[in-house]
Design a protein around this motif. Structure first.
Motif, PDB file in Angstrom:
ATOM      1  N   GLN A 167       0.959  -0.451   4.346  1.00 42.14           N
ATOM      2  CA  GLN A 167       0.928  -0.494   5.459  1.00 42.14           C
ATOM      3  C   GLN A 167       1.431  -1.662   5.979  1.00 42.14           C
ATOM      4  OE1 GLN A 167      -1.224   1.031   8.253  1.00 42.14           O
ATOM      5  NE2 GLN A 167       1.242   1.635   9.328  1.00 42.14           N
ATOM      6  N   LYS A 220       5.579  -0.139   9.685  1.00 48.20           N
ATOM      7  CA  LYS A 220       6.648   0.110   8.918  1.00 48.20           C
ATOM      8  C   LYS A 220       4.956   1.631   8.675  1.00 48.20           C
ATOM      9  CE  LYS A 220       9.270  -2.892   6.204  1.00 48.20           C
ATOM     10  NZ  LYS A 220       9.729  -1.890   5.099  1.00 48.20           N
ATOM     11  N   GLU A 244       2.321   3.647   2.978  1.00 49.36           N
ATOM     12  CA  GLU A 244       3.398   4.539   2.778  1.00 49.36           C
ATOM     13  C   GLU A 244       2.111   4.780   1.726  1.00 49.36           C
ATOM     14  OE1 GLU A 244       6.645   3.577  -0.451  1.00 49.36           O
ATOM     15  OE2 GLU A 244       5.696   1.313   0.739  1.00 49.36           O
TER      16      GLU A 244
END
Length: 129
Positions: free
Chosen positions: A39, A43, A46
């Protein structure tokens, strides 16, 4: 008590390499799928790589294919993330996580963060010149 502890993060120049470790205690990885996530500021988290509880299947996100590789040392109950050709966009906090619902020696690949119910504290990776 089930615990995941990440290590190996740090500052590296573009093009460099790091190897992250995820040491598990309180459970056997033969019963858990282990995933690496990251991360970056601002954002969403992921998914990067997953290794199944069988250890036979590994997956990598398109963003890291050909550069990152996940592996497992069953004797050490540790999962590694080898990261090569690092770029500034790889800068993030990296987390490992465990999914205990997959069962013993399973080939199921949990991909979404919500499938994981145990998380480490994270380790910072910064790629900068």
């Amino acid at each position: 008590q089930l615990q995941l502890v990440e290590s190996g993060g740090g500052l590296v120049q573009p093009g460099g390499s790091l190897r992250l470790s995820c040491a598990a205690s309180g459970f056997s990885m033969d019963y858990f799928a282990i995933g690496w996530f990251r991360q970056a500021p601002g954002k969403e988290r992921e998914g990067i790589s997953v290794i199944t509880s069988s250890g036979r299947i590994t997956t990598n996100a398109d963003s890291v294919k050909g550069r990152f590789a996940i592996s497992r040392d069953r004797a050490e109950n540790t999962v590694y993330l080898q990261m090569n050709s690092l770029q500034p966009e790889d800068t993030a906090v990296y987390y490992c996580a465990a999914d205990d619902s997959v069962g013993y020696y399973s080939d199921y690949v949990p991909r979404h963060p919500s499938e994981y119910n145990y998380w480490g504290q994270g380790t910072q990776v910064t790629v900068s010149s």
